[in-house]
Structure formats: C-alpha cells, structure tokens
Design a protein around this motif. Structure first.
Motif, PDB file in Angstrom:
ATOM      1  N   LEU A  37       0.837  -1.206   0.000  1.00 13.26           N
ATOM      2  CA  LEU A  37       0.000   0.000   0.000  1.00 13.26           C
ATOM      3  C   LEU A  37       0.872   1.257   0.000  1.00 13.26           C
ATOM      4  CD1 LEU A  37      -2.805  -1.069   2.507  1.00 13.26           C
ATOM      5  CD2 LEU A  37      -3.037  -0.735   0.038  1.00 13.26           C
ATOM      6  N   CYS A  41       0.780   4.055  -2.949  1.00 13.58           N
ATOM      7  CA  CYS A  41       0.536   5.470  -2.654  1.00 13.58           C
ATOM      8  C   CYS A  41       1.708   6.331  -3.140  1.00 13.58           C
ATOM      9  CB  CYS A  41       0.323   5.664  -1.154  1.00 13.58           C
ATOM     10  SG  CYS A  41      -1.254   5.029  -0.549  1.00 13.58           S
ATOM     11  N   GLY A  44       1.353   6.693  -6.767  1.00 10.39           N
ATOM     12  CA  GLY A  44       0.256   7.601  -7.054  1.00 10.39           C
ATOM     13  C   GLY A  44       0.662   9.063  -6.919  1.00 10.39           C
ATOM     14  N   GLN A  62      -3.099  15.492  -1.346  1.00  6.02           N
ATOM     15  CA  GLN A  62      -3.281  14.045  -1.500  1.00  6.02           C
ATOM     16  C   GLN A  62      -2.490  13.283  -0.444  1.00  6.02           C
ATOM     17  OE1 GLN A  62      -5.404  12.520  -3.280  1.00  6.02           O
ATOM     18  NE2 GLN A  62      -4.612  10.768  -4.428  1.00  6.02           N
ATOM     19  N   MET A  66      -3.889  10.702   2.288  1.00  5.83           N
ATOM     20  CA  MET A  66      -3.351   9.342   2.431  1.00  5.83           C
ATOM     21  C   MET A  66      -2.900   9.090   3.863  1.00  5.83           C
ATOM     22  SD  MET A  66      -1.159   8.854  -1.085  1.00  5.83           S
ATOM     23  CE  MET A  66      -1.985   8.539  -2.652  1.00  5.83           C
ATOM     24  N   GLY A  69      -5.851   8.362   5.776  1.00  9.71           N
ATOM     25  CA  GLY A  69      -6.311   7.014   5.463  1.00  9.71           C
ATOM     26  C   GLY A  69      -5.516   5.952   6.203  1.00  9.71           C
ATOM     27  N   TYR A 296      -1.198  -3.630  -7.953  1.00  8.49           N
ATOM     28  CA  TYR A 296      -2.604  -3.959  -7.692  1.00  8.49           C
ATOM     29  C   TYR A 296      -2.794  -5.465  -7.531  1.00  8.49           C
ATOM     30  CZ  TYR A 296      -4.420   0.750  -8.576  1.00  8.49           C
ATOM     31  OH  TYR A 296      -4.715   2.088  -8.495  1.00  8.49           O
ATOM     32  N   PRO A 349      -8.058   3.449  -7.628  1.00 13.96           N
ATOM     33  CA  PRO A 349      -7.801   3.397  -6.184  1.00 13.96           C
ATOM     34  C   PRO A 349      -6.392   3.820  -5.786  1.00 13.96           C
ATOM     35  CG  PRO A 349      -8.947   1.423  -6.902  1.00 13.96           C
ATOM     36  CD  PRO A 349      -8.567   2.174  -8.143  1.00 13.96           C
ATOM     37  N   LEU A 350      -6.317   4.789  -4.872  1.00  9.94           N
ATOM     38  CA  LEU A 350      -5.079   5.271  -4.256  1.00  9.94           C
ATOM     39  C   LEU A 350      -4.118   5.920  -5.241  1.00  9.94           C
ATOM     40  CD1 LEU A 350      -4.416   2.312  -1.786  1.00  9.94           C
ATOM     41  CD2 LEU A 350      -5.721   4.410  -1.403  1.00  9.94           C
ATOM     42  N   ILE A 358     -10.271   7.647  -0.650  1.00 16.29           N
ATOM     43  CA  ILE A 358      -8.993   7.142  -0.138  1.00 16.29           C
ATOM     44  C   ILE A 358      -9.155   6.643   1.297  1.00 16.29           C
ATOM     45  CG2 ILE A 358      -6.662   7.816   0.573  1.00 16.29           C
ATOM     46  CD1 ILE A 358      -6.549   9.641  -1.820  1.00 16.29           C
ATOM     47  N   LEU A 361     -11.183   3.378   1.337  1.00 21.24           N
ATOM     48  CA  LEU A 361     -10.391   2.224   0.903  1.00 21.24           C
ATOM     49  C   LEU A 361      -9.416   1.777   1.988  1.00 21.24           C
ATOM     50  CD1 LEU A 361      -9.621   3.264  -2.777  1.00 21.24           C
ATOM     51  CD2 LEU A 361     -10.898   1.238  -2.074  1.00 21.24           C
ATOM     52  N   MET A 362      -8.748   2.727   2.609  1.00 20.73           N
ATOM     53  CA  MET A 362      -7.793   2.373   3.653  1.00 20.73           C
ATOM     54  C   MET A 362      -8.508   1.793   4.877  1.00 20.73           C
ATOM     55  SD  MET A 362      -5.040   2.976   2.146  1.00 20.73           S
ATOM     56  CE  MET A 362      -3.887   2.697   3.468  1.00 20.73           C
TER      57      MET A 362
END
Length: 380
Positions: A37, A41, A44, A62, A66, A69, A296, A349-350, A358, A361-362
C-alpha cells in the motif's frame, strides 16, 4: 542447572522464542499488505504531480489524505472482527438514515445531490456504505447455515437493494453499482447455489429495459458514447477519444515523466482524477502500466490469502468481499479509460486525486488486517 534439566528447559525456551510477539502482532498490521500500500501510494503521488500540471498543492493535499487514510486503517486494525460484526446492524441503520437525509437535506453539485453539509465540512454518506454493506451482509450470513437458504438470500438481497436504490436516486449510478457488487460478492462467497445465480442473471437481464427507462439523460449519453464515441468527437466522446490517444501514444517506454502532450497541454480532461491511468500510459508507457498493475495484483493476491486463512465464515466473507470490491474499482476504472466500459466516474484506487474514497479504501484494508491479526479469535 544440570545437563538433563537444561535439555528439558531448551524446548520450552525455543517454544517461547517461536511464540514471542512480533512488532506486527503488537500493531495488528500485515507487513506485506502495508508495504504494498505504501508503494502504491508513493507511485500515485509520483504520477499525480505530473497529471495535476506539476501543482505541488495537489500532491500535498493528497499526501495528507493518504496519511489520514493510513491512520484510519491502523485504528480499525485494532478492533476485533467480533467487535466490528456486533456493530454491523447499527451501522447499517445509521447509514440508511444518512442516505435518506441526503435525499431530503443534501447539498448538490453538477446536478447530483450526494453530500451532507456539516459545520466546516461536508461528506458523502454513500462512501460509508461501501464498508457497512458488506460488513452487514457478512455478519447476517455468518450466523446462519451456509450455503444460505432461499429465505436468507432474499433477505440479503433486500439489505443490498435498499442502499443501492437510495444512492441511485442521488443520482450516482457508478457508486450504487460498486456498493451493490460488494454485497453480491458476500453472497457469492457464501456458496450460494447455482440456480440462484442463474435466476439472478436472468432477472438482471429482464430488468435492463426498466433500468434504461429510469436512467438520467447524461447516463444514457455515457452508454451511447461508449458504443460509438466518434459520433460526438468534440462533445460527449471527447474524453474517451483523448484518453485512448494518450494510451496509444505512450508505446512501450512512454514519453517520459512530465513529457506527455495530452495531459500537459490539457487535451485530456480529468487527467488527475478518473483518467489518471492514461497519464501513466502516455508518460511511462506499457512498462509503467505493468508496474502499476503488478502492485494492484499483489495487493489483491495478499487480500485473498488473508481471506482464505480466516478461521470463520464472517472473516472469509468480509475480507473476500472487500478485496474483490477493490478489484472491481481497478477493473472498472481501467476499463472505462481504455474504452472497454462506459464512463461511470470511478476513480483509480489510491492513485486518482480524491479524499473520501482514499479514507474509505484504507479503512477497508484496516478491517482486512484486523481479520488477519485476530484470525485465532473465532466469531461466536
């Protein structure tokens, strides 16, 4: 200590060393999932700087989201699956109440009414249901014989259908379908009989004309544009045409970071949100896309392993549903950007720029880590 006494002590010492809690058991986090993860990130943020027109403000905001998250993920990982399941019915009722409140008192933007405004901020209740719905359906089915009976399947479909319909009224077709899929995944993982699956597919096919009748004009236009984007190249088809142009022009190695023309010259709309993978393909080429897809796939694989190792039905159903829903996010976004699916406004996602999605999802990954950490505690 005599030699014989030492020999008797040594196995116990080895057992103690083997069972000594590690750092990860103290924090209730899964090391592999956490590392993947963090890498995703980081990737991203790297892409977002280019996709946002080299606006450092986007990257900082962002990164803050994160960080929030990851904080939510760590907090949720500390709660046992039993505790989360106990609260599932109450969270479901609260979530439905918030969705009704959106219809009655929500604030709108661009023709959609999806948010509730509170002093100082606003939030989107449909994001909460992305976690609450699979949690509720998994808790309901885990306390009943599996595979589920026809009665329990019907009750589960009602639990899934109610928030789906309320979110469609906002209107938010993309989110409603994603939330519905999270509940359907729980049903599929519960070992539902094939005759129920075929009956559901037949009913869904029969309902398509009715769905088309209730769709908004812009939603119908998205479907028509998907079938023939060249019919309106300067209007509804502009996004997907520019997206496919960006993807194809990247080749194998890409044009280089910050070197894309479609994104840097603003030919590609929403380049920092829904269409950000087109920026990846143009600037980093096929190699960059494969790196992203590998991250992913590794995250999804790790999530499926955790689901398979869960000691009870609740953990298996919930972890499996959450990670498969994550897969749907990735699949739908890449499908719509590449022209394989209609554009439904699903972020990558992310990687895509966003806030609530975000954190949601986390939070889901926090629940998955909780299931893995507390896998020795059976749900009763």
């Amino acid at each position: 200590m005599s030699g014989r006494e030492f020999e008797r002590f040594m196995p116990e010492a080895h057992d103690h060393l083997r069972t000594r809690p590690s750092l990860w058991s103290y924090t209730h986090l899964d090391a592999w999932l956490l590392i993947l993860l963090l890498l995703l990130c980081g990737f991203g943020l790297f892409v977002l700087y280019s996709a946002s027109g080299q606006d450092l403000g986007y990257v900082i905001r962002q990164a803050i989201r994160m960080g929030a998250g990851f904080f939510v993920m760590i907090v949720l990982a500390q709660f046992t699956p039993r505790f989360l399941g106990r609260w599932a019915p109450w969270l479901y009722v609260i979530g439905i109440g918030l969705l009704v409140a959106v219809i009655l008192f929500g604030v709108g933007a661009k023709g959609a009414q999806r948010w509730l405004a509170l002093p100082g901020f606003r939030f989107q209740p449909s994001e909460i249901m992305k976690l609450v719905l699979p949690l509720t359906v998994a808790f309901f089915l885990a306390h009943r014989p599996l595979p589920p009976s026809f009665k329990n399947v019907v009750i589960s479909l009602i639990l899934i259908g109610l928030p789906t319909v309320l979110i469609m009224k906002q209107p938010d077709l993309g989110t409603s379908l994603l939330i519905a899929s999270s509940g359907v995944f729980v049903l599929l993982l519960s070992g539902i009989r094939w005759r129920f699956i075929f009956a559901a597919l037949g009913a869904a096919g029969a309902a398509l004309p009715g769905l088309w009748a209730v769709m908004k004009d812009y939603q119908k236009q998205r479907v028509l544009t998907f079938l023939d984007p060249e019919s309106d190249p300067l209007g509804a088809g502009w996004n997907i045409i520019q997206s496919k142009t960006a993807i194809g022009s990247g080749g194998v190695y890409g044009k280089g970071w910050l070197g894309g023309t479609q994104s840097q010259l603003d030919f590609l709309p929403e380049s920092h949100t829904d269409f950000i993978i087109a920026v990846v393909a143009e600037e980093l080429g096929l190699i960059g896309v494969l790196i992203l897809l590998s991250l992913y796939l590794l995250i999804i694989a790790r999530g499926l392993v955790i689901a398979a190792q869960a000691p009870d039905s609740f953990g298996r159903l919930l972890a499996g549903s959450l990670i498969l829903t994550f897969f749907v996010y990735v699949f739908v976004n890449i499908g719509m950007v590449s022209g394989l699916l209609p554009v439904v406004g699903v972020p990558l996602p992310l990687v895509s720029y966003g806030g609530t999605s975000i954190v949601t999802l986390m939070a889901g990954f926090g629940i998955i880590m909780s299931i893995h950490s507390y896998r020795t505690m059976l749900l009763k």
